[in-house]
Write an enzyme that holds these catalytic residues in place. Structure first.
Site, PDB file in Angstrom:
ATOM      1  N   PRO A   1      -5.100  -8.721   4.876  1.00  0.00           N
ATOM      2  CA  PRO A   1      -5.814  -8.679   3.599  1.00  0.00           C
ATOM      3  C   PRO A   1      -4.944  -8.560   2.349  1.00  0.00           C
ATOM      4  O   PRO A   1      -5.015  -7.577   1.606  1.00  0.00           O
ATOM      5  CB  PRO A   1      -6.724  -7.473   3.769  1.00  0.00           C
ATOM      6  CG  PRO A   1      -5.967  -6.574   4.684  1.00  0.00           C
ATOM      7  CD  PRO A   1      -5.275  -7.502   5.652  1.00  0.00           C
ATOM      8  N   CYS A   2      -4.159  -9.591   2.068  1.00  0.00           N
ATOM      9  CA  CYS A   2      -3.351  -9.587   0.854  1.00  0.00           C
ATOM     10  C   CYS A   2      -4.230  -9.670  -0.396  1.00  0.00           C
ATOM     11  O   CYS A   2      -3.787  -9.312  -1.488  1.00  0.00           O
ATOM     12  CB  CYS A   2      -2.310 -10.702   0.887  1.00  0.00           C
ATOM     13  SG  CYS A   2      -2.965 -12.338   1.191  1.00  0.00           S
TER      14      CYS A   2
END
Length: 160
Positions: A129-130
């Site tokens: 989850p950047c």
């Protein structure tokens, strides 16, 4: 070893997902992604290894899944791998900063730019989850998949 690939539909556009010969996911790219992958000659189109990813992504986009349980095998330097692993600790519905990721991996404040580069090179968008990493001032900065997609994902997670 041959790269396997498939396309999956999603609310943020078609997803190109790749896996190694063992079925571990190596990338997830969206159209127009900065440094995103494209299908290469010699790759094998085989939706079989992606059934779990397809199911989990559908549940995520339906708001029913908060944590992916998939085997991931991205290829990167030791530093990038540490940064990508730290992304896994950013909980659904929350955000963190580039500086906080640097601190989590024991990098100095000077290394924040390098951390940003590693996050920008994340080959597994959404799964790692950047999109949950924001600027220190709370601004939605940088996302290889585009700020519109970042906004969509954070809104889905009710982080905005």
């Amino acid at each position: 070893m041959s790269t396997r690939w498939t396309h999956l539909d999603s609310p943020v556009g078609p997803l190109l997902v790749t896996a190694d010969a063992t079925g571990a996911l190596t990338s997830l790219s969206v159209p127009g992604q900065k440094n995103g992958r494209t299908v290469q000659e010699g790759w094998l189109h085989d939706p079989g290894p992606f059934r779990a990813a397809e199911e989990q992504l559908a549940a995520y986009f339906a708001g029913e899944l908060k944590e992916f349980q998939l085997e991931l095998a991205p290829v990167g330097t030791e530093f990038r791998t540490r940064v990508w692993d730290a992304l896994d600790d950013v909980a659904y519905g929350s955000t963190t900063t580039y500086g906080e990721i640097a601190a989590r991996i024991g990098a100095s404040r000077i290394a924040v730019r390098a951390v940003g580069g590693a996050i920008g090179a994340n080959p597994l968008l959404i799964l790692r989850p950047c999109h949950r990493v924001i600027g220190a001032n709370g601004s939605l900065t940088g996302y290889a998949g585009g700020l519109e997609r970042k906004t969509t994902l954070l809104t889905l997670e009710r982080a905005l």
